[in-house]
Scaffold this motif. Sequence first.
Motif, PDB file in Angstrom:
ATOM      1  N   ALA A  52       0.830  -1.209   0.000  1.00 43.30           N
ATOM      2  CA  ALA A  52       0.000   0.000   0.000  1.00 43.30           C
ATOM      3  C   ALA A  52       0.860   1.252   0.000  1.00 43.30           C
ATOM      4  O   ALA A  52       0.563   2.233  -0.702  1.00 43.30           O
ATOM      5  N   VAL A  53       1.950   1.239   0.751  1.00 42.38           N
ATOM      6  CA  VAL A  53       2.825   2.410   0.816  1.00 42.38           C
ATOM      7  C   VAL A  53       3.600   2.584  -0.481  1.00 42.38           C
ATOM      8  O   VAL A  53       3.793   3.707  -0.955  1.00 42.38           O
ATOM      9  N   ARG A  54       4.051   1.502  -1.077  1.00 39.18           N
ATOM     10  CA  ARG A  54       4.790   1.617  -2.337  1.00 39.18           C
ATOM     11  C   ARG A  54       3.873   2.018  -3.510  1.00 39.18           C
ATOM     12  O   ARG A  54       4.323   2.693  -4.438  1.00 39.18           O
ATOM     13  N   ALA A  55       2.590   1.636  -3.446  1.00 36.49           N
ATOM     14  CA  ALA A  55       1.713   1.839  -4.602  1.00 36.49           C
ATOM     15  C   ALA A  55       0.627   2.888  -4.389  1.00 36.49           C
ATOM     16  O   ALA A  55       0.195   3.527  -5.355  1.00 36.49           O
ATOM     17  N   GLU A  56       0.178   3.068  -3.145  1.00 33.22           N
ATOM     18  CA  GLU A  56      -0.963   3.951  -2.888  1.00 33.22           C
ATOM     19  C   GLU A  56      -0.643   4.905  -1.732  1.00 33.22           C
ATOM     20  O   GLU A  56       0.079   5.855  -1.910  1.00 33.22           O
ATOM     21  N   VAL A  57      -1.200   4.618  -0.565  1.00 37.78           N
ATOM     22  CA  VAL A  57      -0.937   5.441   0.617  1.00 37.78           C
ATOM     23  C   VAL A  57      -1.265   4.637   1.874  1.00 37.78           C
ATOM     24  O   VAL A  57      -2.265   3.915   1.930  1.00 37.78           O
ATOM     25  N   GLY A  58      -0.401   4.754   2.858  1.00 35.93           N
ATOM     26  CA  GLY A  58      -0.616   4.114   4.151  1.00 35.93           C
ATOM     27  C   GLY A  58      -0.386   5.110   5.268  1.00 35.93           C
ATOM     28  O   GLY A  58       0.294   6.127   5.093  1.00 35.93           O
ATOM     29  N   VAL A  59      -0.970   4.821   6.426  1.00 34.75           N
ATOM     30  CA  VAL A  59      -0.823   5.689   7.599  1.00 34.75           C
ATOM     31  C   VAL A  59      -0.273   4.868   8.752  1.00 34.75           C
ATOM     32  O   VAL A  59      -0.836   3.826   9.108  1.00 34.75           O
ATOM     33  N   PHE A  60       0.817   5.338   9.326  1.00 37.59           N
ATOM     34  CA  PHE A  60       1.448   4.712  10.475  1.00 37.59           C
ATOM     35  C   PHE A  60       1.258   5.595  11.706  1.00 37.59           C
ATOM     36  O   PHE A  60       1.386   6.826  11.618  1.00 37.59           O
ATOM     37  N   ASP A  61       1.012   4.986  12.827  1.00 38.84           N
ATOM     38  CA  ASP A  61       1.086   5.687  14.098  1.00 38.84           C
ATOM     39  C   ASP A  61       2.502   5.499  14.634  1.00 38.84           C
ATOM     40  O   ASP A  61       2.904   4.381  14.967  1.00 38.84           O
ATOM     41  N   VAL A  62       3.267   6.577  14.704  1.00 38.55           N
ATOM     42  CA  VAL A  62       4.628   6.497  15.247  1.00 38.55           C
ATOM     43  C   VAL A  62       4.755   7.424  16.454  1.00 38.55           C
ATOM     44  O   VAL A  62       5.777   8.079  16.671  1.00 38.55           O
ATOM     45  N   SER A  63       3.690   7.453  17.244  1.00 35.44           N
ATOM     46  CA  SER A  63       3.653   8.332  18.402  1.00 35.44           C
ATOM     47  C   SER A  63       4.629   7.920  19.498  1.00 35.44           C
ATOM     48  O   SER A  63       4.854   8.686  20.440  1.00 35.44           O
ATOM     49  N   HIS A  64       5.191   6.715  19.378  1.00 40.34           N
ATOM     50  CA  HIS A  64       6.188   6.292  20.359  1.00 40.34           C
ATOM     51  C   HIS A  64       7.489   7.084  20.215  1.00 40.34           C
ATOM     52  O   HIS A  64       8.285   7.134  21.156  1.00 40.34           O
ATOM     53  N   LEU A  65       7.726   7.689  19.062  1.00 41.25           N
ATOM     54  CA  LEU A  65       8.932   8.485  18.879  1.00 41.25           C
ATOM     55  C   LEU A  65       8.975   9.623  19.886  1.00 41.25           C
ATOM     56  O   LEU A  65       7.943  10.176  20.275  1.00 41.25           O
ATOM     57  N   GLY A  66      10.182   9.991  20.309  1.00 37.34           N
ATOM     58  CA  GLY A  66      10.327  11.050  21.300  1.00 37.34           C
ATOM     59  C   GLY A  66      10.051  12.422  20.724  1.00 37.34           C
ATOM     60  O   GLY A  66      10.043  12.627  19.499  1.00 37.34           O
ATOM     61  N   LYS A  67       9.806  13.377  21.602  1.00 36.87           N
ATOM     62  CA  LYS A  67       9.644  14.780  21.209  1.00 36.87           C
ATOM     63  C   LYS A  67      10.347  15.631  22.252  1.00 36.87           C
ATOM     64  O   LYS A  67      10.018  15.572  23.442  1.00 36.87           O
ATOM     65  N   VAL A  68      11.304  16.410  21.804  1.00 26.87           N
ATOM     66  CA  VAL A  68      12.102  17.251  22.687  1.00 26.87           C
ATOM     67  C   VAL A  68      12.125  18.657  22.112  1.00 26.87           C
ATOM     68  O   VAL A  68      12.458  18.848  20.943  1.00 26.87           O
ATOM     69  N   ARG A  69      11.766  19.648  22.940  1.00 25.27           N
ATOM     70  CA  ARG A  69      11.741  21.034  22.473  1.00 25.27           C
ATOM     71  C   ARG A  69      12.824  21.836  23.192  1.00 25.27           C
ATOM     72  O   ARG A  69      12.965  21.755  24.423  1.00 25.27           O
ATOM     73  N   LEU A  70      13.588  22.591  22.407  1.00 29.61           N
ATOM     74  CA  LEU A  70      14.609  23.465  22.965  1.00 29.61           C
ATOM     75  C   LEU A  70      14.255  24.905  22.604  1.00 29.61           C
ATOM     76  O   LEU A  70      14.066  25.220  21.424  1.00 29.61           O
ATOM     77  N   THR A  71      14.147  25.746  23.614  1.00 35.14           N
ATOM     78  CA  THR A  71      13.765  27.139  23.405  1.00 35.14           C
ATOM     79  C   THR A  71      14.695  28.048  24.188  1.00 35.14           C
ATOM     80  O   THR A  71      15.353  27.631  25.142  1.00 35.14           O
ATOM     81  N   GLY A  72      14.729  29.300  23.767  1.00 40.24           N
ATOM     82  CA  GLY A  72      15.540  30.289  24.451  1.00 40.24           C
ATOM     83  C   GLY A  72      16.681  30.788  23.590  1.00 40.24           C
ATOM     84  O   GLY A  72      17.016  30.188  22.554  1.00 40.24           O
ATOM     85  N   ALA A  73      17.281  31.871  24.021  1.00 39.88           N
ATOM     86  CA  ALA A  73      18.355  32.498  23.249  1.00 39.88           C
ATOM     87  C   ALA A  73      19.483  31.510  22.987  1.00 39.88           C
ATOM     88  O   ALA A  73      20.002  30.879  23.903  1.00 39.88           O
ATOM     89  N   GLY A  74      19.830  31.361  21.713  1.00 42.74           N
ATOM     90  CA  GLY A  74      20.927  30.475  21.346  1.00 42.74           C
ATOM     91  C   GLY A  74      20.571  29.011  21.242  1.00 42.74           C
ATOM     92  O   GLY A  74      21.466  28.162  21.158  1.00 42.74           O
TER      93      GLY A  74
END
Length: 374
Positions: A52-74
Amino acid sequence: MTQVTPDAAATRLRRSPLHERHTALGAKFASFGGWEMPLEYAGGGVLKEHTAVRAEVGVFDVSHLGKVRLTGAGAAVFVDACLSNDLGRIAPGRAQYTLCCDEATGGVVDDLIAYWYADDHVFLIPNAANTAEVLRRLHAAAPSSVTVTDEHEAYAVLAVQGPRSGELLTALGLPTGHDYMSFSPARLGAVELTVCRTGYTGELGYELVVPAADAVAVWDALHAAAPAPRACGLAARDTLRTEMGYPLHGQDLSLEITPVQARAGWAVGWDKPAFWGRAALLAEKATGPRRTLRGLVAVDRAIPRAGMSVYVGDTCVGTVTSGTFSPTRKEGIALALLDTAPGLADGDLVEVDIRGRRSRMRLTRPPFVEPSVR
């Protein structure tokens, strides 16, 4: 190995906000980096999901991946001084594949995607199993002006992949015209999300970073639109990424496998004045690695698997790090970490010990399937 009952395992594993949707689709679950995630779905299976992914379209849940946000000067300058790739190669609004390397050895702590929003704002998506260690190292090194925030469970990530992925998102009014490895803020009804032109399949695709509370609404909207996508599990994601020669941390990259050995030097900013592991990696690059990651294609009818030994004659020259049956090529393929001393070249034959029987494989340079990311 201690056996764990499914109920006991579930109590110790994190779950995606889409867990009930996966259960309703008859998903078979497995543990990925401390999360209980769908491996494949009833009525589909790896081959149908892969196709399906090679020929049409598929949807994966990859919510296990981490999310890290860095904010502030520099914040961007700080990230650039820590991670391997050179943010100067891109600009705000773009994403970059990069590596978190060990300062002493140059081994890979994790590979991740950096999303550069502004000079004071960078968002990272590391692998689930390594998120805590990446966070630890960033926290330890961050100047007082930079705030490092763990947002692992604050967001879901849906990977919409395949040649018709743009058509699907367009039907929902989501942006699709931005370049590969760029991202765009968007809205789907009342939901604010980010549409990223990224993926791990080698196909045209997008990854949607969505607030966890809105994940079900976005999942449902995707599956109600046309063209209807197939829900795909992480087993198909693995066969797709192996066909592209994309590395998997813990197998093809690790604290023991450097980017020089893994042929990932393209993700290193060699001219940067600082990044973690710089001295060790420059030294290894200068002398040449003692082993390198190579591609293998089965000549005999055989499927190589991770951990199998690779031979030239009676000499073991390395180990398969990732191996599978390629649904696209209809043959066994693998990535293998091989000694450089024998002077092997693409096209040469080696043998892989598959449960006590030698099977011939031909050396090649990945990808095994032509990429279509653009």
